[in-house]
Scaffold this motif. Structure first.
Motif, mmCIF file in Angstrom:
data_model
loop_
_atom_site.group_PDB
_atom_site.id
_atom_site.type_symbol
_atom_site.label_atom_id
_atom_site.label_comp_id
_atom_site.label_asym_id
_atom_site.label_seq_id
_atom_site.Cartn_x
_atom_site.Cartn_y
_atom_site.Cartn_z
ATOM 1 N N THR A 33 -44.966 30.785 -65.003
ATOM 2 C CA THR A 33 -44.462 29.469 -64.599
ATOM 3 C C THR A 33 -45.361 28.351 -65.128
ATOM 4 O O THR A 33 -45.047 27.188 -64.978
ATOM 5 C CB THR A 33 -44.422 29.401 -63.066
ATOM 6 O OG1 THR A 33 -45.694 29.844 -62.573
ATOM 7 C CG2 THR A 33 -43.334 30.293 -62.510
ATOM 8 N N PRO A 51 -38.909 29.649 -64.412
ATOM 9 C CA PRO A 51 -38.982 28.928 -63.125
ATOM 10 C C PRO A 51 -39.578 29.774 -62.005
ATOM 11 O O PRO A 51 -39.609 31.014 -62.109
ATOM 12 C CB PRO A 51 -37.521 28.572 -62.831
ATOM 13 C CG PRO A 51 -36.691 29.435 -63.696
ATOM 14 C CD PRO A 51 -37.528 29.907 -64.843
ATOM 15 N N THR A 53 -38.367 30.595 -59.316
ATOM 16 C CA THR A 53 -37.369 31.476 -58.686
ATOM 17 C C THR A 53 -37.044 32.698 -59.551
ATOM 18 O O THR A 53 -36.355 33.607 -59.100
ATOM 19 C CB THR A 53 -36.059 30.710 -58.436
ATOM 20 O OG1 THR A 53 -35.714 30.039 -59.652
ATOM 21 C CG2 THR A 53 -36.207 29.719 -57.310
ATOM 22 N N HIS A 163 -40.727 22.905 -64.971
ATOM 23 C CA HIS A 163 -40.231 21.774 -64.162
ATOM 24 C C HIS A 163 -39.950 22.164 -62.715
ATOM 25 O O HIS A 163 -39.880 21.319 -61.826
ATOM 26 C CB HIS A 163 -38.979 21.159 -64.795
ATOM 27 C CG HIS A 163 -37.859 22.135 -64.940
ATOM 28 N ND1 HIS A 163 -36.999 22.432 -63.922
ATOM 29 C CD2 HIS A 163 -37.503 22.927 -65.978
ATOM 30 C CE1 HIS A 163 -36.146 23.351 -64.321
ATOM 31 N NE2 HIS A 163 -36.427 23.671 -65.559
ATOM 32 N N SER A 164 -39.791 23.474 -62.438
ATOM 33 C CA SER A 164 -39.500 23.923 -61.066
ATOM 34 C C SER A 164 -40.752 23.989 -60.185
ATOM 35 O O SER A 164 -40.647 24.147 -58.963
ATOM 36 C CB SER A 164 -38.885 25.331 -61.116
ATOM 37 O OG SER A 164 -39.820 26.232 -61.683
#
Ligand code: SF4
Length: 271
Positions: A33, A51, A53, A163-164
């Motif tokens: 990430t 990300p 997730t 970006h997450s």
């Protein structure tokens, strides 16, 4: 001795862990990430930055893992740590808890529980907002959670998050949550890992600045980890112009943190 098998490799001499058996849960391609400017695995391709997730879900191969760990623990009784990490952010591996349970059982059966290697893990701290991730991490003897920058601009330039990834203030709060939750898993310990570097690259300024050191000291006081491990680059970084802090810098850091970190029970180690 050096070997590479499906999950395990090494052992390697680590500055912070002693003789360490590496355990890779993420296959052959990096999955992270972050895209840290100093990453020693190399520059991330766009497809390797994922990300928070994202979950890596390969078929579970528990038997191969058990055999590799059993062989390593039997044949390398001197290893200090069996360390989950490498090739990215290990908490993205969906099968992490299954393999942790296997490593724990092998440690109980093969090594003396009081003398066997620590079962350790590196995390870049970005997934700690997920309670399920914190629950798995709390079961490790030693969790080493990354915090290189406690100032957002520094974080963006050094760790270059997907970006997450939440802001660094939220990451600090999530590490503190893990700290709280690990208290019921004593004697398991939490270490914060901070990599500091100097730079000649104007796009990636050094993170050893007064502003960042002050914010890091405040974050250490807020989280109250058992250990803080401050270290520097030791191999080729992903980006040019980044270089290691000096022995003199390390002496100054020692004095700085002694003066500025109020929680004197934190064991601050400079490598
Ligand atoms: S968190 Fe680790 S693996 Fe991911 S980019 Fe940073 S240094 Fe590399």
């Amino acid at each position: 001795m050096w070997y590479t098998a499906k999950f395990t490799f090494g052992p390697v001499h680590s500055r912070r862990l002693g003789l360490s058996l590496g355990i890779n849960m993420l296959g052959e391609k990096k999955k992270c990430t972050f895209n840290c400017a100093y990453c020693e695995i190399g520059k991330s391709k766009p497809s390797e930055v994922v990300p928070i997730t994202f979950r890596y879900k390969p078929p579970v191969d528990a038997e191969t893992f058990r055999k590799e760990i059993e062989s390593a623990f039997k044949n390398l009784p001197e290893i200090d740590s069996a360390t989950f990490g490498y090739m990215g952010e290990t908490t993205l591996a969906s099968h992490l808890e299954t393999y942790l349970t296997i490593a724990r059982k092998v440690k109980e059966n093969v090594a003396r529980p009081d003398k066997g290697p620590l079962i350790s893990i590196f995390t870049n701290s970005t997934t700690l907002g997920d309670p399920a991730v914190r629950k798995v991490l709390a079961g490790f003897d030693l969790v080493m959670a990354k915090l290189d920058c406690a100032v957002q601009d520094c974080f963006n330039k050094v760790n270059r998050p997907d970006h997450s990834v939440p802001p660094v203030t939220a990451i600090i709060k999530n590490i503190a949550l893990l700290r709280e939750e690990m208290k019921s898993h004593a004697p398991n310990r939490l270490a914060i890992q901070t990599l500091l570097f100097k730079s000649m690259n104007p796009a990636i300024p050094s993170n050893m600045t007064g502003e960042n050191l002050k914010a890091l000291s405040e974050a250490y006081d807020f989280i109250k980890p058992d250990i803080v491990q401050v270290y520097t680059v030791a191999r080729d970084p992903a980006e040019t112009g980044i270089y290691a802090i000096s022995a003199k810098d390390k002496d100054e850091l020692r004095q700085y943190f002694q003066a500025h970190v109020k929680a004197k029970e934190i064991d601050i180690r400079i490598y």
